[in-house]
Design an enzyme around this catalytic site. Structure first.
Site, PDB file in Angstrom:
ATOM      1  N   GLU A  67       3.418  13.939  -4.626  1.00 35.80           N
ATOM      2  CA  GLU A  67       2.783  13.337  -3.167  1.00 35.80           C
ATOM      3  C   GLU A  67       3.598  13.987  -2.024  1.00 35.80           C
ATOM      4  O   GLU A  67       5.110  13.951  -2.122  1.00 35.80           O
ATOM      5  CB  GLU A  67       3.274  11.711  -2.412  1.00 35.80           C
ATOM      6  N   GLU A  83       0.619  -1.223   0.524  1.00 35.67           N
ATOM      7  CA  GLU A  83      -0.152  -0.465   0.462  1.00 35.67           C
ATOM      8  C   GLU A  83       0.839   1.065  -0.118  1.00 35.67           C
ATOM      9  O   GLU A  83       1.158   1.563   1.165  1.00 35.67           O
ATOM     10  CB  GLU A  83      -1.127   0.158   1.610  1.00 35.67           C
TER      11      GLU A  83
HETATM   12  P1  NAD Z   1       8.317   5.082   4.070  1.00 33.58           P
HETATM   13  O1  NAD Z   1       8.209   4.420   2.905  1.00 33.58           O
HETATM   14  O2  NAD Z   1       9.929   6.412   4.556  1.00 33.58           O
HETATM   15  O3  NAD Z   1       8.817   4.119   5.304  1.00 33.58           O
HETATM   16  C1  NAD Z   1       7.179   2.984   6.234  1.00 33.58           C
HETATM   17  C2  NAD Z   1       8.314   2.047   6.469  1.00 33.58           C
HETATM   18  O4  NAD Z   1       9.845   1.358   6.428  1.00 33.58           O
HETATM   19  C3  NAD Z   1       9.248   2.325   7.397  1.00 33.58           C
HETATM   20  O5  NAD Z   1       9.186   1.208   9.304  1.00 33.58           O
HETATM   21  C4  NAD Z   1      10.090   2.531   7.324  1.00 33.58           C
HETATM   22  O6  NAD Z   1      11.229   2.184   8.613  1.00 33.58           O
HETATM   23  C5  NAD Z   1      10.372   1.591   6.295  1.00 33.58           C
HETATM   24  N1  NAD Z   1      11.643   1.205   5.371  1.00 33.58           N
HETATM   25  C6  NAD Z   1      12.092   2.279   4.664  1.00 33.58           C
HETATM   26  N2  NAD Z   1      13.156   2.023   3.906  1.00 33.58           N
HETATM   27  C7  NAD Z   1      13.266   0.348   4.021  1.00 33.58           C
HETATM   28  C8  NAD Z   1      13.879  -0.524   3.132  1.00 33.58           C
HETATM   29  N3  NAD Z   1      14.740   0.087   2.010  1.00 33.58           N
HETATM   30  N4  NAD Z   1      13.447  -1.480   3.445  1.00 33.58           N
HETATM   31  C9  NAD Z   1      12.638  -1.698   4.991  1.00 33.58           C
HETATM   32  N5  NAD Z   1      12.170  -0.857   5.174  1.00 33.58           N
HETATM   33  C10 NAD Z   1      12.043   0.013   4.858  1.00 33.58           C
HETATM   34  O7  NAD Z   1       7.323   5.875   4.733  1.00 33.58           O
HETATM   35  P2  NAD Z   1       6.205   6.656   5.780  1.00 33.58           P
HETATM   36  O8  NAD Z   1       6.906   8.248   5.267  1.00 33.58           O
HETATM   37  O9  NAD Z   1       6.692   5.943   7.165  1.00 33.58           O
HETATM   38  O10 NAD Z   1       4.947   7.166   5.185  1.00 33.58           O
HETATM   39  C11 NAD Z   1       4.537   7.970   4.387  1.00 33.58           C
HETATM   40  C12 NAD Z   1       4.306   7.224   3.473  1.00 33.58           C
HETATM   41  O11 NAD Z   1       3.282   6.100   3.227  1.00 33.58           O
HETATM   42  C13 NAD Z   1       3.882   8.046   2.232  1.00 33.58           C
HETATM   43  O12 NAD Z   1       4.025   7.952   0.860  1.00 33.58           O
HETATM   44  C14 NAD Z   1       1.525   7.202   1.942  1.00 33.58           C
HETATM   45  O13 NAD Z   1       1.107   7.440   0.798  1.00 33.58           O
HETATM   46  C15 NAD Z   1       2.641   5.970   2.237  1.00 33.58           C
HETATM   47  N6  NAD Z   1       1.214   5.492   2.611  1.00 33.58           N
HETATM   48  C16 NAD Z   1       0.194   4.427   1.655  1.00 33.58           C
HETATM   49  C17 NAD Z   1      -0.544   4.128   2.085  1.00 33.58           C
HETATM   50  C18 NAD Z   1      -1.933   3.639   1.526  1.00 33.58           C
HETATM   51  O14 NAD Z   1      -3.080   2.760   1.811  1.00 33.58           O
HETATM   52  N7  NAD Z   1      -1.318   2.816   0.192  1.00 33.58           N
HETATM   53  C19 NAD Z   1      -0.999   4.059   3.690  1.00 33.58           C
HETATM   54  C20 NAD Z   1      -0.394   5.015   4.777  1.00 33.58           C
HETATM   55  C21 NAD Z   1       0.509   6.108   4.489  1.00 33.58           C
HETATM   56  O1  6OD Z   2      -8.475   2.365   6.103  1.00 35.93           O
HETATM   57  C1  6OD Z   2      -7.437   1.119   5.869  1.00 35.93           C
HETATM   58  O2  6OD Z   2      -7.330   0.499   6.093  1.00 35.93           O
HETATM   59  C2  6OD Z   2      -6.492   2.230   5.300  1.00 35.93           C
HETATM   60  N1  6OD Z   2      -5.176   1.100   4.578  1.00 35.93           N
HETATM   61  C3  6OD Z   2      -6.164   2.921   5.133  1.00 35.93           C
HETATM   62  C4  6OD Z   2      -4.806   4.438   4.756  1.00 35.93           C
HETATM   63  C5  6OD Z   2      -4.752   5.414   5.514  1.00 35.93           C
HETATM   64  C6  6OD Z   2      -3.423   6.062   4.959  1.00 35.93           C
HETATM   65  O3  6OD Z   2      -3.221   7.264   5.240  1.00 35.93           O
END
Ligand code: NAD
Ligand code: 6OD
Length: 486
Positions: A390, A254
């Site tokens: 984003e 996600e």
């Molecule tokens: P991120 O990708 O920086 O980090 C997410 C997790 O991945 C953290 O636990 C981080 O430590 C880990 N991580 C980072 N690099 C890694 C690697 N090389 N190998 C393994 N693990 C690694 O994301 P963030 O800044 O924590 O969250 C924000 C992002 O998440 C935004 O882009 C947002 O859109 C996305 N997001 C998506 C959804 C969805 O449902 N699609 C939901 C919530 C957040």
């Molecule tokens: O509602 C959910 O199950 C879900 N994955 C929400 C994601 C929110 C993102 O910030």
């Protein structure tokens, strides 16, 4: 000062590395916790514990016994509701009402709903004819995939982590969770819940650390991990996919979004303003489903921009438990610098700044926090960085449109495909548009209204796979076909 440990094989343990890292409050920048930083040996221990647990008591439970344990987890989260709210407020700095109305209750629901689903899941079974007339029974069973690595982000930490742990355990897997380094608290607290309800040791494990060359990468590269479920940035998903390729492990992703909000002139104006305000600015804009591109039908464009501006200017910044406040900071100063760089870029690219664009004045005790103003821009072309990329902050660009075809093309002109929100009183039009917009989730006259039985996930670079309801079972189980000659 809190000390936060890893949770491995049912025990809270320091890291074998002896290393720690600091957690700072988003609200005032003060250090509020020291977190044990897992190294390779800690990750090995957690994964081995998870693998051993599959062979032990956990692997022998009936579905009903597993379901009882998951209900126990949900009930215990509800009993310790205030502890979870306090921990998540400390980690994220977001207002109490965001925690109590949405983020923490979803933690309990994520266990309960998937316990119900696993108990009631239909299965396939086909009696077959055979040449000798005796026939055969051809049927399927679902078995757990094994050890699941859960990598979660910081923006809705407990909701997003349990959204994966709930179904993974319901399906009989074991998990090793690597929460974001920014938000370690609720994931750790869940370890206490697991012990209280008598979850067998090693079923739920937590390791703390960072991504590259740290706990995240050690976990995703670990050969004993059977599948990886990840929520976070698209770029991180790319790195994890490369790690998963070794051993041909399955992934569920996600990822990021650049979601469009579409407002037609026939909409309930007040509801649309409120809905777009929530979708762009809830959680200080740190929601993957959030709206960073708003398209408003020309006749109501000016009025809409002014109404949204008024709502942004009415927010009250403050601590999560300050009843007079309703708006929180960003997660970290690093993230704020990133968002501020987009605020500058928007101006360089010629935007009209309708409101915001900087850091709000704060009292001395909050001046060290990651505060930032909700910001609205107009007047940019679709090629502008703030319209394409984003940002993940409290900001949106608003542009007028003239026709359905035009707005569908605008909405689809992005590498992402997570969600959209459409505001109109013409439901035929809403159905028509929903089918044409290339996203995983479309909300009509609503936003973030969730039923956990439905498919959730992103199209294009917003993800791989779907979770939710039976779709989660597809990822968290292997289906085996068995054919018995009678
Ligand atoms: P991120 O990708 O920086 O980090 C997410 C997790 O991945 C953290 O636990 C981080 O430590 C880990 N991580 C980072 N690099 C890694 C690697 N090389 N190998 C393994 N693990 C690694 O994301 P963030 O800044 O924590 O969250 C924000 C992002 O998440 C935004 O882009 C947002 O859109 C996305 N997001 C998506 C959804 C969805 O449902 N699609 C939901 C919530 C957040
Ligand atoms: O509602 C959910 O199950 C879900 N994955 C929400 C994601 C929110 C993102 O910030």
């Amino acid at each position: 000062m809190q000390g936060i440990k890893n949770f491995i094989n049912g025990e809270f343990v320091d890291a074998a590395t002896g290393k720690h890292f600091e957690k700072r409050s988003p609200v005032d920048g003060k250090v509020i916790a020291h977190i044990a930083e897992a190294g390779q040996a800690d990750v090995d221990a957690a994964v081995v514990a998870a693998q051993e647990a599959l062979k032990g008591e956990w692997g022998k439970l009936t579905v009903d016994q597993r379901v009882d344990l998951l209900y126990g987890v949900a009930n215990e989260i509800s009993r310790r509701f205030e502890d979870f709210v306090a921990a998540e407020m400390a980690d994220t700095g977001q207002p109490r009402h965001v925690m109590t109305s949405a983020f923490i209750p979803r933690g309990a629901a994520n266990f309960k709903v998937f316990a119900d689903i696993i108990k009631n899941v239909p299965n396939e079974s086909f009696p077959m004819a055979t040449p000798d007339g005796r026939g055969a029974l051809n049927y399927a069973i679902r078995v757990p995939k094994g050890v699941i690595a859960v990598i979660s982000p910081w923006n809705a930490p407990f909701l997003l982590m349990t959204w994966k742990v709930g179904p993974a355990l319901a399906c009989g897997n074991t998990v090793v969770v690597k929460p974001s380094e920014e938000t370690p608290m609720t994931t750790t607290l869940l370890g206490e819940v697991m012990n209280t309800v008598g979850m067998p040791k090693g079923v739920y494990n937590v390791i703390h650390g960072f991504g590259p060359d740290s706990a995240g990468e050690f976990l995703t590269r670990h050969p004993l991990v059977d599948a990886i479920t990840f929520t976070g940035e698209t770029r991180t998903g790319t790195a994890i996919m490369k790690a998963a390729a070794e051993g041909v492990r399955d992934v569920s992703f996600e990822l990021g979004g650049k979601n469009a909000g579409i407002v037609f002139a026939d909409t309930d104006f007040t509801a649309a303003v409120e809905g777009i305000f929530r979708s762009a600015f809830l959680n200080s804009g740190q929601v993957c489903l959030g709206t960073e591109r708003v398209y408003v039908e020309r006749p109501i464009f000016e009025r809409f921009v002014l109404a949204l501006k008024a709502k942004c200017e009415a927010v009250k910044f403050g601590r999560p438990d300050d009843h007079a406040a309703n708006y929180g900071p960003l997660i970290s100063d690093e993230h704020r610098q990133k968002v501020l760089s987009y605020y500058s870029k928007a101006v360089e690219e010629g935007a009209t700044v309708v409101t915001g664009g900087g850091i709000p004045p704060m009292s001395a005790d909050l001046a060290g926090g990651n505060w930032i103003q909700p910001t609205i821009w107009t007047g940019l072309p679709e090629t502008a960085a703030v319209v394409r990329e984003e940002i993940f902050g409290p900001c949106c660009h608003i542009r007028p449109f003239e026709s359905e075809d035009e707005v569908v093309n605008l909405a689809n002109a992005t590498d992402y495909g997570l969600s959209t929100t459409i505001w109109t009183s013409d439901l035929s039009r809403a159905h028509r548009l929903a089918a044409r917009i290339d996203v995983g989730v479309t909300w009509v006259n609503s936003w973030f209204l969730r039923d956990l039985r439905t498919a959730f996930g992103g199209a294009k670079q917003s993800g791989i796979g779907r979770e939710g309801g039976v779709h989660s079972l597809e990822f968290y189980t292997e289906t085996r076909n068995i054919c018995v000659k009678l």
